[in-house]
Scaffold this active site. Structure first.
Site, PDB file in Angstrom:
ATOM      1  N   ASP A  65      55.095  22.058   6.180  1.00 11.19           N
ATOM      2  CA  ASP A  65      54.458  20.624   5.917  1.00 11.19           C
ATOM      3  C   ASP A  65      55.067  20.553   4.527  1.00 11.19           C
ATOM      4  OD1 ASP A  65      53.871  17.833   5.002  1.00 11.19           O
ATOM      5  OD2 ASP A  65      52.376  19.144   3.829  1.00 11.19           O
ATOM      6  N   ASP A  84      48.741  21.125   4.131  1.00  9.60           N
ATOM      7  CA  ASP A  84      48.183  20.749   2.887  1.00  9.60           C
ATOM      8  C   ASP A  84      47.001  19.236   3.798  1.00  9.60           C
ATOM      9  OD1 ASP A  84      49.577  19.163   2.450  1.00  9.60           O
ATOM     10  OD2 ASP A  84      49.088  19.212   0.183  1.00  9.60           O
ATOM     11  N   ASP A 101      48.308  17.452   9.387  1.00 10.75           N
ATOM     12  CA  ASP A 101      48.975  19.068   9.778  1.00 10.75           C
ATOM     13  C   ASP A 101      47.770  19.545  10.624  1.00 10.75           C
ATOM     14  OD1 ASP A 101      50.895  18.130   7.926  1.00 10.75           O
ATOM     15  OD2 ASP A 101      49.893  19.199   6.071  1.00 10.75           O
TER      16      ASP A 101
END
Length: 893
Positions: free
Chosen positions: A426, A865, A869
């Site tokens: 990410d 995070d 995700d």
């Protein structure tokens, strides 16, 4: 009163694009048909009709097991290991006379091994269960009747409930916005947990419900919502609201999604339409998988081989045993008389030598069981648990600021960490800190700001250039300057030529004044005064915007008040050298969008002049400059290129004066375009804005740094040297993702880019076509064509040994992941040195990860995070969850 109403401004009067209107055209005609059958009885979830619908509750579960499924499912997991299955058979056979040893000696090791592993699984799942308990027991205010709102657990919410969510709280379910603390029922929503985007989204309720601004307003409120069935699409929503005899269309503008957060708004009232596993964020998630490491799978293959050896040994032994047993009794004469073959059992009967041989085969399988290393599994499990303890106690992975140690949620995958081939990461909060800092600027052709970025530092030391010494010297000067003045969040600017009012002595002080004034006026931020300290802080739609307003304040232009039609500043007056109060009448905000790539405001200053203040990307701003407004264009372009090389995000600032006749004509056209209720509304608004955003006079450019997490460029460089491939999957815009790609050394200057984009004029024209299926087919063909062209470019680049980067947006990715295209897309992606997927939904992140994992067969590691995700982390061989800026929604598997 439920709380003070905020009367700061009538947003729909000044906002161009966000406060849109929905109509009953298009998909709204599908309501009531297949896929659009949901009916919600607002404020009456217990009514008879609602009971018949039997929608699910708001309880959510992320555990692998339940109390009922733990034993069968966990046992299945254990006996997926071929060795355990073998020893289970041996344990069963040990209770028969075939066993060469007692049942206890066979059963006990198996029970210990299975029990220990199941215990470990139970502990790890209990940790997930505790997270679920915490989420499901959060409290929110729910209407209990008679206009009374009381705190209720999230898990007790039902479809149709009316709830009140307060500032900085998460939405507990998918809601339809009814009203808010603002007069026009708007609210700001942060969606970082859903799509990774950090800029705030502006939502607005329908006009018909804006009057419901007190708890007591809901005493007799009744309405029916008919809408689409639960689905995973985060960016679309179709429905209508029946209030009295009237029907009103609903759009994504009224939809508030679970796991997004209310910001800059005191409170909102909403009606629950999707709960629990029907919510869009849960629809985007996948069930927790059962992961097995490659070593474990390889051990199974070795055990298969050893088992084959054991079977061969047993067969050979049983054949010789059968032959010897048959020869024990020949014509009544006993060869091995001491075994008494004439008075023996079935196991040694010479007359049934074949049966005895088969039974001996089973006995041999147990007798030679030591060839199968059950102790190896036990040893590996112990080592894995010890490794997990070491990871949890590793000081190098301890985050001191938040007091967060590393935590291994499972010990099954430790050994995979050394075999990673592809990392899928990410962006927001993982590669970056999601913290923008104003670090440099170019004004009137002069560059200001001595700050050194991470990218500059990494490049200087990597190349061993003379700049390395210069970087060190500049850094020491910057650090000295910082020590003299306390640090300010969002402001990392050091240059004595322009700070502390010194800009008054610069050659182009008038241009600097206009530049700083533009920063203080051209934005949508809201000032909030700390009652204790009197210091002003800003609630902005994005970190970039907050950094600009803070920079203007620190350099002498403090934005302190926004009303319905004005913006007020404390400005540093060039004549007196003192702060003076000035107010600017605000007429319009022409908002930033990914297609416009710029933002403008139209204001009138105290001298009565009409000004258009504009900031935007250099790609669209330079072409809008007037001939007489390009005095500093060449130098500004040069500075922008330097800033981009340093990994900074740049914006160009320009302005123009507007005469009264032009404004009157613009205002008439603009108002007509805003009041349109058609599919062309946004396009019409853009066309009108385009006409006035021209003939601009260049002032300069800004450069902000999205602070990277410590050591990110070095880490990516080392991973690249180790031939580890890195993919960045983000919900952010393409421009932002590319900037961060350069900042973290994933993309490098000179690296050719293959861009697969849905923002081409041809595709935009297709989207307006009435035949949706034909448009989709043409869109897919366009994506395939871009991929094929990319492959051809890749082939030619391989001959020249040029590194390539693949950049693809979310719409294009939807088609690229279809069965008939995904293989060629993967071939293209694997051939590139870096891959960035922009505007990716949570489900797309998971699908990309699955594609890479299954088609390449290599070990994949996903890192993120946010709740957006989780699917990606679950699909990858290894999932690493970061306790970062997007919260702690990640449940690393």
């Amino acid at each position: 009163m439920a709380g003070g109403r905020r009367k700061k401004q009538h947003f729909s009067r000044i906002h161009a694009f966000s406060c849109g209107k929905a109509s009953f055209k298009g998909e709204h005609s599908l309501i009531g048909g297949p896929g659009f059958s949901r009916v919600v009885y607002c404020n009456d979830p217990e009514c008879f009709e609602a009971g018949l619908l039997n929608y699910g509750g708001n309880y959510v579960r992320s555990t692998k097991y339940t109390l009922a499924t733990f034993v069968p499912k966990s046992l299945f997991e254990q006996f997926r290991r071929v060795a355990n299955f073998y020893f289970l058979i041996c344990a069963i056979l040990s209770f028969t006379p075939l066993s060469p040893y007692s049942a206890v000696s066979n059963v006990l090791p198996l029970v210990v091994v299975i029990g220990a592993t199941m215990g470990k699984e139970a502990v790890e799942d209990w940790r997930r269960k505790k997270q679920d308990i915490e989420v499901n027991n959060r409290k929110v205010k729910m209407h209990q009747g008679d206009g009374v709102f009381e705190h209720t657990k999230w898990m007790d919410l039902k479809v149709g409930d009316i709830i009140k969510v307060e500032k900085d709280e998460f939405f507990p379910a998918d809601l339809i916005l009814l009203s808010s603390s603002y007069e026009e029922a708007i609210c700001y929503v942060e969606t970082t947990n859903l799509d990774g985007e950090t800029n705030l989204k502006l939502k607005q309720a329908m006009e018909t419900t804006t009057s419901l601004h007190e708890d007591s307003s809901f005493q007799n409120f009744k309405a029916v919502i008919r809408c689409e069935d639960p689905n995973a699409n985060l960016y679309s929503f179709v429905g209508n609201l029946e209030l009295g005899e009237e029907q009103y269309p609903l759009s994504p503008q009224q939809l508030l999604l679970r796991d997004s957060k209310l910001r800059n708004t005191d409170y909102i009232y909403g009606a629950v339409i999707f709960t629990g596993h029907d919510t869009k964020v849960i629809q985007n998630s996948t069930a927790p998988p059962s992961k097995r490491s490659k070593i474990e799978k390889r051990m199974d293959k070795i055990v298969y081989f050893l088992f084959a050896v054991l079977v061969v040994l047993s067969i050979i032994g049983s054949i010789f045993f059968g032959i010897a047993t048959r020869d024990d009794l020949e014509n009544g004469r006993m060869t091995r008389w001491y075994l008494r073959p004439d008075e023996t059992t079935i196991y040694y009967n010479p007359k049934g030598a074949t049966v005895a041989a088969i039974l001996q085969f089973l006995t041999a399988l147990m007798l030679y069981s030591y060839l199968i290393p059950i102790s190896l599994y036990v040893s590996i499990e112990i080592v894995k648990v010890l490794q997990s303890i070491f990871i949890n106690q590793d000081l190098h992975m301890y985050y001191e600021e938040a007091d967060k140690p590393a935590r291994a949620r499972t010990s099954n995958l430790n050994e995979e960490l050394g075999q990673v081939d592809t990392i899928l990461s990410d962006k927001t909060g993982t590669l970056t800190c999601n913290s923008m800092e104003f670090i440099k600027c170019s004004i009137a052709g002069t560059s200001y700001g001595h700050g050194i970025t991470e990218v500059e530092r990494a490049l200087a030391w990597r190349k061993g250039s003379p700049l390395a010494q210069e970087v060190t010297e500049v850094e020491s000067q910057v650090n000295e300057a910082k020590e003299e003045k306390p640090s300010v969040k969002g402001f990392n600017f050091v240059d004595e030529r322009i700070t502390n009012g010194n800009w008054l002595n610069e050659p182009h002080a008038d241009v600097i004044q206009k530049f700083l004034r533009l920063l203080a006026i051209c934005h949508t931020a809201i000032p909030e005064v700390n009652e204790e300290t009197g210091r002003i802080s800003y609630e902005a739609e994005s970190p970039d915007e907050a950094a600009f307003v803070v920079a203007a304040r620190e350099l002498g232009f403090e934005f302190y008040e926004r009303t319905q039609t004005s913006i007020s500043l404390y400005e540093l007056d060039p004549v007196s050298g003192k702060k003076v109060q000035r107010s600017y009448k605000l007429f319009h905000i022409l908002e930033f969008s990914s297609s416009r790539k710029r933002m403008s405001v139209i204001v009138r200053n105290e001298e009565g002049k009409l000004l258009l203040l504009c900031k935007g990307a250099d790609s669209v701003m330079f072409e809008r400059l007037a001939k007489q407004g390009q005095e500093f264009a060449e130098q500004t372009r040069k500075h922008i290129d330097e800033y981009a090389d340093a990994g900074l995000r740049t914006l160009v600032l320009a302005y123009r004066e507007i005469d009264e006749e032009e404004y009157v004509e613009f205002n008439k056209q603009f108002t007509e375009a805003k009041n349109l209720v058609s599919a062309d509304r946004e396009e019409m608004i853009e066309e009108v804005a385009e006409k006035i955003e021209r003939d601009l006079i260049l002032l300069g450019a800004t450069a902000v740094e999205d602070k990277l997490q410590n050591g990110v460029p070095d880490c990516i460089d080392k991973l690249a040297q180790a031939r580890v491939k890195i993919w960045v999957l983000t919900g952010d815009k393409m421009e932002t993702a590319i900037n961060i790609g350069f900042a973290c050394s994933l993309l490098r200057q000179g690296m050719k880019q293959i861009v697969i984009n849905s923002e081409t004029p041809e595709i935009k024209a297709l989207e307006k076509a009435s035949d949706k299926s034909a448009a989709a087919a043409a869109f897919k063909a366009s994506v395939l064509q871009q991929i094929v062209e990319g492959k051809q470019f890749l082939t030619s680049s391989k001959e020249n040994s040029e590194p390539l980067a693949l950049i693809v947006d979310g719409k294009s990715l939807t088609y690229a992941l279809e069965d008939d295209i995904k293989d060629i897309f993967l071939e293209l992606a694997i051939g590139c040195a870096a891959v960035i997927c922009c505007r990716s939904s949570p489900k797309q992140k998971a699908l990309v990860t699955r594609l890479v994992k299954t088609k390449t067969g290599n070990t994949t590691l996903a890192i993120g995070d946010g709740a957006n995700d989780v699917g990606m982390l679950q699909e990858a061989d290894i999932g690493v969850g970061i306790s970062g800026a997007e919260g702690m929604q990640v449940n690393a598997k």
